[in-house]
Enzyme design. Structure first.
Site, PDB file in Angstrom:
ATOM      1  N   ALA A 155       0.827  -1.204   0.000  1.00 30.65           N
ATOM      2  CA  ALA A 155       0.000   0.000   0.000  1.00 30.65           C
ATOM      3  C   ALA A 155       0.866   1.260   0.000  1.00 30.65           C
ATOM      4  O   ALA A 155       0.608   2.191  -0.758  1.00 30.65           O
ATOM      5  CB  ALA A 155      -0.945   0.003   1.198  1.00 30.65           C
ATOM      6  N   GLU A 183       9.859   3.912   7.082  1.00 29.73           N
ATOM      7  CA  GLU A 183       9.799   2.493   7.423  1.00 29.73           C
ATOM      8  C   GLU A 183      10.538   2.302   8.739  1.00 29.73           C
ATOM      9  O   GLU A 183      11.718   2.617   8.833  1.00 29.73           O
ATOM     10  CB  GLU A 183      10.434   1.665   6.298  1.00 29.73           C
ATOM     11  CG  GLU A 183      10.626   0.189   6.626  1.00 29.73           C
ATOM     12  CD  GLU A 183       9.342  -0.499   7.078  1.00 29.73           C
ATOM     13  OE1 GLU A 183       8.353  -0.495   6.332  1.00 29.73           O
ATOM     14  OE2 GLU A 183       9.307  -1.038   8.212  1.00 29.73           O
ATOM     15  N   THR A 210       7.476 -20.757   1.271  1.00 30.20           N
ATOM     16  CA  THR A 210       6.993 -21.098  -0.073  1.00 30.20           C
ATOM     17  C   THR A 210       6.118 -22.356  -0.067  1.00 30.20           C
ATOM     18  O   THR A 210       5.029 -22.339  -0.643  1.00 30.20           O
ATOM     19  CB  THR A 210       8.194 -21.253  -1.033  1.00 30.20           C
ATOM     20  OG1 THR A 210       8.893 -20.003  -1.044  1.00 30.20           O
ATOM     21  CG2 THR A 210       7.754 -21.571  -2.439  1.00 30.20           C
ATOM     22  N   ARG A 235     -10.697 -19.433   4.940  1.00 31.73           N
ATOM     23  CA  ARG A 235      -9.612 -19.656   5.890  1.00 31.73           C
ATOM     24  C   ARG A 235     -10.100 -19.841   7.322  1.00 31.73           C
ATOM     25  O   ARG A 235      -9.575 -20.669   8.067  1.00 31.73           O
ATOM     26  CB  ARG A 235      -8.637 -18.482   5.832  1.00 31.73           C
ATOM     27  CG  ARG A 235      -7.825 -18.508   4.570  1.00 31.73           C
ATOM     28  CD  ARG A 235      -6.904 -17.323   4.474  1.00 31.73           C
ATOM     29  NE  ARG A 235      -5.992 -17.490   3.346  1.00 31.73           N
ATOM     30  CZ  ARG A 235      -5.112 -16.588   2.960  1.00 31.73           C
ATOM     31  NH1 ARG A 235      -5.011 -15.442   3.603  1.00 31.73           N
ATOM     32  NH2 ARG A 235      -4.315 -16.816   1.941  1.00 31.73           N
ATOM     33  N   HIS A 270      -3.688 -12.111   9.720  1.00 30.88           N
ATOM     34  CA  HIS A 270      -4.148 -10.835   9.157  1.00 30.88           C
ATOM     35  C   HIS A 270      -5.188 -10.237  10.090  1.00 30.88           C
ATOM     36  O   HIS A 270      -6.050 -10.947  10.601  1.00 30.88           O
ATOM     37  CB  HIS A 270      -4.761 -11.094   7.779  1.00 30.88           C
ATOM     38  CG  HIS A 270      -5.155  -9.851   7.032  1.00 30.88           C
ATOM     39  ND1 HIS A 270      -4.365  -9.266   6.071  1.00 30.88           N
ATOM     40  CD2 HIS A 270      -6.267  -9.072   7.109  1.00 30.88           C
ATOM     41  CE1 HIS A 270      -4.969  -8.201   5.577  1.00 30.88           C
ATOM     42  NE2 HIS A 270      -6.128  -8.055   6.194  1.00 30.88           N
ATOM     43  N   GLU A 283      -3.704  -3.053   5.200  1.00 28.42           N
ATOM     44  CA  GLU A 283      -4.138  -3.789   6.394  1.00 28.42           C
ATOM     45  C   GLU A 283      -4.429  -2.870   7.581  1.00 28.42           C
ATOM     46  O   GLU A 283      -5.153  -3.247   8.498  1.00 28.42           O
ATOM     47  CB  GLU A 283      -3.098  -4.848   6.772  1.00 28.42           C
ATOM     48  CG  GLU A 283      -3.651  -5.899   7.733  1.00 28.42           C
ATOM     49  CD  GLU A 283      -2.629  -6.960   8.148  1.00 28.42           C
ATOM     50  OE1 GLU A 283      -1.587  -7.086   7.483  1.00 28.42           O
ATOM     51  OE2 GLU A 283      -2.897  -7.669   9.131  1.00 28.42           O
ATOM     52  N   ARG A 314     -11.020 -12.399   5.683  1.00 28.51           N
ATOM     53  CA  ARG A 314     -10.507 -11.994   4.377  1.00 28.51           C
ATOM     54  C   ARG A 314     -10.297 -13.217   3.501  1.00 28.51           C
ATOM     55  O   ARG A 314      -9.717 -14.203   3.951  1.00 28.51           O
ATOM     56  CB  ARG A 314      -9.175 -11.253   4.537  1.00 28.51           C
ATOM     57  CG  ARG A 314      -8.550 -10.845   3.219  1.00 28.51           C
ATOM     58  CD  ARG A 314      -7.286 -10.036   3.410  1.00 28.51           C
ATOM     59  NE  ARG A 314      -6.215 -10.781   4.056  1.00 28.51           N
ATOM     60  CZ  ARG A 314      -5.451 -11.675   3.438  1.00 28.51           C
ATOM     61  NH1 ARG A 314      -5.637 -11.965   2.163  1.00 28.51           N
ATOM     62  NH2 ARG A 314      -4.484 -12.301   4.092  1.00 28.51           N
ATOM     63  N   ALA A 336      -5.683  -9.532  -0.251  1.00 30.34           N
ATOM     64  CA  ALA A 336      -4.927  -8.497   0.463  1.00 30.34           C
ATOM     65  C   ALA A 336      -4.108  -7.640  -0.499  1.00 30.34           C
ATOM     66  O   ALA A 336      -4.087  -6.418  -0.383  1.00 30.34           O
ATOM     67  CB  ALA A 336      -4.022  -9.118   1.516  1.00 30.34           C
ATOM     68  N   ILE A 337      -3.435  -8.278  -1.447  1.00 28.10           N
ATOM     69  CA  ILE A 337      -2.573  -7.498  -2.343  1.00 28.10           C
ATOM     70  C   ILE A 337      -3.416  -6.531  -3.183  1.00 28.10           C
ATOM     71  O   ILE A 337      -3.094  -5.339  -3.247  1.00 28.10           O
ATOM     72  CB  ILE A 337      -1.660  -8.381  -3.224  1.00 28.10           C
ATOM     73  CG1 ILE A 337      -0.973  -9.460  -2.381  1.00 28.10           C
ATOM     74  CG2 ILE A 337      -0.622  -7.535  -3.939  1.00 28.10           C
ATOM     75  CD1 ILE A 337       0.012 -10.323  -3.157  1.00 28.10           C
TER      76      ILE A 337
END
Lengths: 527, 238
Positions: free
Chosen positions: A79, A98, A326, A356, A464, A493, A503, A508-509
């Site tokens: 974001a 950051e 991964t 989820r 999340h 978020e 969600r 999210a992306i």
């Protein structure tokens, strides 16, 4: 056990540094109100500080600013980077703060899944994976969040998601894998994966766009206060206080402040204060910086926050550490191609197409950690790459066997029950009907008949936080009275009210990038 | 490789002097400065070391006098880099600021907030520091001479502050600066490649290119950033 203790300790350590202003007692509110009363005559700053911090109770607006920046963005994830890219217009100074020593927050370690009903490559049509539309994506998202999400915000997300994806491809060099998945809670194949198979594929693309346009990222720099004179709807954000190392600076924000600081999954105390069931024993997929203090700084100047109790567990995290590596994305990508989840008894325990929250609770109810995702060789190119799976085997994450019996032996689950479970599922798939859990079968699904077979262990971990700051369709932050706060925007978020109670994975992306871009564009009009 | 660098730095320095007529200017400045500064205010070894020639390294060539002015004719800071003559700066600070001696900065230096930091009686300045910056500089110097951190290891190897913090800039050092001596990156990646878990190479992070100083802090303890998310990784500094 030792692992748990470590986790708990690190959690507590984070708490202690992230909670200076957490205990907002009634007295504090009253003191804040008193300070507010004085504000109009003496130039005090709007102040809802922790009374334990003596100086905070007397905070006055800085007399001079150390620096002036047009658009300041807090947080360097999807974001923040997207907002920066759009906020960069000729002659304007755009800075991303950051607090961590590396950029990217949770985004750079995110699973790399992006939902869009279409894209410029038209993958769904190319792969012959059925129909989809922005409305269908919207309805799935609303339903998947038990209709707590605001339809006008969800509509923006789903309708602008393809555009966001194409923007990264065209301008940032993003490359997608030629696969498309139907993931939990979705009624269509719309989950895209970047070549890297991890969020870094997107963050690098957006960072390239943002830095190319002149945005600057300042690492190790945290927001420590937002300056606003009073809570009048017309009173804008004046500036912020930031900290780098032990140096504090006051920054005048000329055009806008954009909060893109992420969620609070790593703040055990904060998450339990809204949802006591998210106990400290849960692992967490997040990076240590996801501690949510920026939400409190925004609340302290009047911002509204909503739906803070909705906290998501990722069902497929690595069981011991909670890491979302991964291999941990495979169980998420697999349902649309026939992946099967089994418990330690060798039995299915949930409809694999479920959301989820449903899958996570079903796992916890099995009462035995962990559960497993089962797939075969044929499914690998649909979900990922052979190379990734080989790496995962080396790491001990994936387990491979030529036969189901051998796989059961390696997993130490009852082979006869397990084989019966898989053969029943194959039968249901052939018949197109699942009498046990009601799985919605599709033509793209592959039966588990041919080996080699694979398994991966999975267990829920805090992932999340759906709740956060209230925003409108322009990504402007709304105050507790229902008015937009001038010059204050938020995306990603840190916001609430989009995903609702749960969600959907892969949303999210697009949420972060779509609303990040909106915030960036509108920030430029704000000053 | 390193020699080539030194050559290059020297060439640029000498060339710039010739091109800009720096030599003349320097001399002019020298004579001007001489007039202004009283002998007592000139930084000189002889103030404390009667037998100042004894404190020179054995291999040091004969010098005419103990004034820094003379020293600086050879030991003028090269901006940054590993020029061997820069060691002078590192060693001088090490010996004069350790716990035993902890000399006052102003025995040798002159400075006012915002103005240039100079060596008494020597032309040229080493950056303009604010009060805050100067305090930080002083604090870091005092700590670095005895610290157990990498700043001390650099100093004792003759790498002065300015070798990394070019032109008096206080702040984070870029990777390219570190890599000019420790690089290229590929050799570091190779050096730390784990045998058992090839993807757990700390110099090849899944976070992409991150700052060297994220782990290799100079003025504080080093930390292994990977462990913040992967506490079970068997990683440690050698």
């Amino acid at each position: 056990m030792k692992e748990k203790e470590e986790n708990k300790q690190s959690g507590e350590a984070i708490e202690s540094i992230s909670h200076p202003n957490f205990e907002i007692s009634r007295r504090a509110v009253l003191q804040g109100a008193a300070a507010l009363g004085v504000a109009t005559i003496s130039g005090m700053a709007l102040n809802l500080a922790n009374p334990a911090e003596a100086e905070a109770a007397n905070r006055v607006m800085p007399k001079k600013w150390d620096e002036t920046i047009d658009v300041v963005i807090v947080g360097s994830g999807f974001a923040g980077l997207s907002a920066a890219a759009e906020a960069c217009v000729k002659g304007s100074k755009v800075v991303i703060l950051e607090k961590r020593p590396t950029y990217g927050g949770n985004s750079i370690i995110n699973g790399g899944e992006f939902n869009a009903w279409d894209d410029e490559l038209h993958l769904r049509k190319q792969l012959n994976l059925g129909e989809d539309s922005p409305d269908q994506h919207k309805n799935d998202t609303l339903k998947g969040g038990d209709n707590y999400g605001f339809p006008e915000l969800v509509e923006i997300l789903t309708s602008k998601a393809p555009e966001a994806l194409n923007w990264m491809i065209d301008n940032g060099g993003l490359k997608l894998r030629e696969i498309l998945n139907r993931t939990g809670g979705h009624s269509a194949y719309r989950t895209h994966t970047c070549v890297e198979g991890v969020g870094r594929g997107y963050t690098e693309a957006i960072k390239k766009i943002a830095e190319g346009k002149g945005a600057e990222i300042r690492l190790n720099t945290a927001l420590t206060w937002i300056w606003r004179k009073d809570s009048d709807a017309q009173t804008p954000i004046e500036g912020i206080e930031i900290q780098t190392g032990n140096k504090t600076k006051n920054i005048k924000v000329r055009k806008a402040l954009i909060l893109t600081s992420g969620g609070f999954s790593r703040d055990i105390k904060m998450r339990q204060s809204f949802n006591p069931s998210i106990v400290p024993e849960f692992n967490c997929t997040n990076q240590p910086g996801a501690t949510g203090e920026v939400i409190r700084y925004a609340q302290a100047v009047g911002a509204d926050a909503l739906q803070m109790a909705f906290i998501q567990l990722y069902p497929y995290a690595e069981p011991e550490t909670g890491i979302l590596d991964t291999p941990a994305v495979y169980p998420f990508r697999g349902p649309g191609y026939g992946i099967v989840y089994v418990n330690k008894m060798g039995k299915r325990f949930v409809n694999e197409m479920e959301r989820r929250d449903v899958v996570s609770m079903a796992q916890i109810k099995t009462g035995a950690k962990p559960t497993y995702s089962i797939f075969n060789e044929e499914m690998i190119p649909k979900m990922g790459t052979k190379e990734e799976v080989e790496k995962g085997i080396q790491k001990g994450r994936f387990i491979r066997a030529e036969t189901l019996a051998d796989l059961a032996a390696q997993l130490q689950i009852p082979a006869d029950v397990f084989q019966e479970t898989i053969s029943n599922h194959n039968k249901y798939l052939a018949e197109g009907k699942d009498p046990e859990f009601g799985r919605q079968f599709t033509k793209a699904m592959i039966p588990l008949t041919n080996g080699p077979f694979y398994a991966i262990a999975q267990w829920p971990a805090v992932h999340h936080t759906m709740g956060g700051l209230r925003i409108d369709k322009d990504a402007q932050v709304i105050d507790i009275w229902g008015n937009p706060i001038q010059k204050l925007f938020a995306a990603g978020e840190v916001t609430g009210g989009i995903h609702g109670a749960n969600r959907l994975g892969g949303n999210a992306i697009p949420d972060c990038i779509v609303f990040g871009r909106i915030a960036g564009v509108n920030a430029n009009k704000a000053g | 490789m390193k020699n080539a660098w030194q050559c290059l730095v020297w060439c640029i320095f000498v060339l710039s002097l010739v091109v800009l007529g720096g030599e003349n200017q320097l001399q002019a400045a020298n004579s001007k400065q001489r007039q202004q500064i009283k002998p007592a205010k000139r930084a000189s070894c002889i103030k404390c070391h009667d037998q100042w020639s004894d404190i020179l390294p054995n291999t040091h060539q004969l010098v005419q006098n103990a004034r820094f002015e003379a020293c600086m004719q050879c030991h003028a800071p090269q901006g940054w880099g590993m020029a061997p003559l820069n060691k002078f700066d590192a060693h001088l600070h090490l010996t004069h600021l350790s716990n035993k001696t902890s000399e006052n900065c102003f025995n040798c230096h002159q400075w006012k907030p915002g103005a240039g930091l100079t060596l008494l009686g020597v032309p040229g300045k080493y950056g303009a520091f604010t009060q805050e910056e100067f305090n930080a500089l002083r604090q870091i110097y005092l700590s670095a001479v005895d610290s157990r951190f990498l700043d001390n290891r650099h100093l004792t190897q003759g790498v002065s502050c300015s070798a990394c913090h070019a032109n008096g800039v206080i702040g984070q050092v870029r990777n390219s600066t570190c890599l000019s001596c420790h690089g290229p990156m590929e050799t570091l990646v190779e050096k730390t490649a784990p045998q058992q878990h090839p993807d757990r190479n700390p110099h090849k992070s899944h976070l992409g290119e991150i700052d060297c100083t994220v782990c290799h802090m100079q003025h504080g303890p080093q930390k292994i950033y990977c462990l913040e998310c992967h506490p079970k990784f068997d990683l440690h500094f050698k």
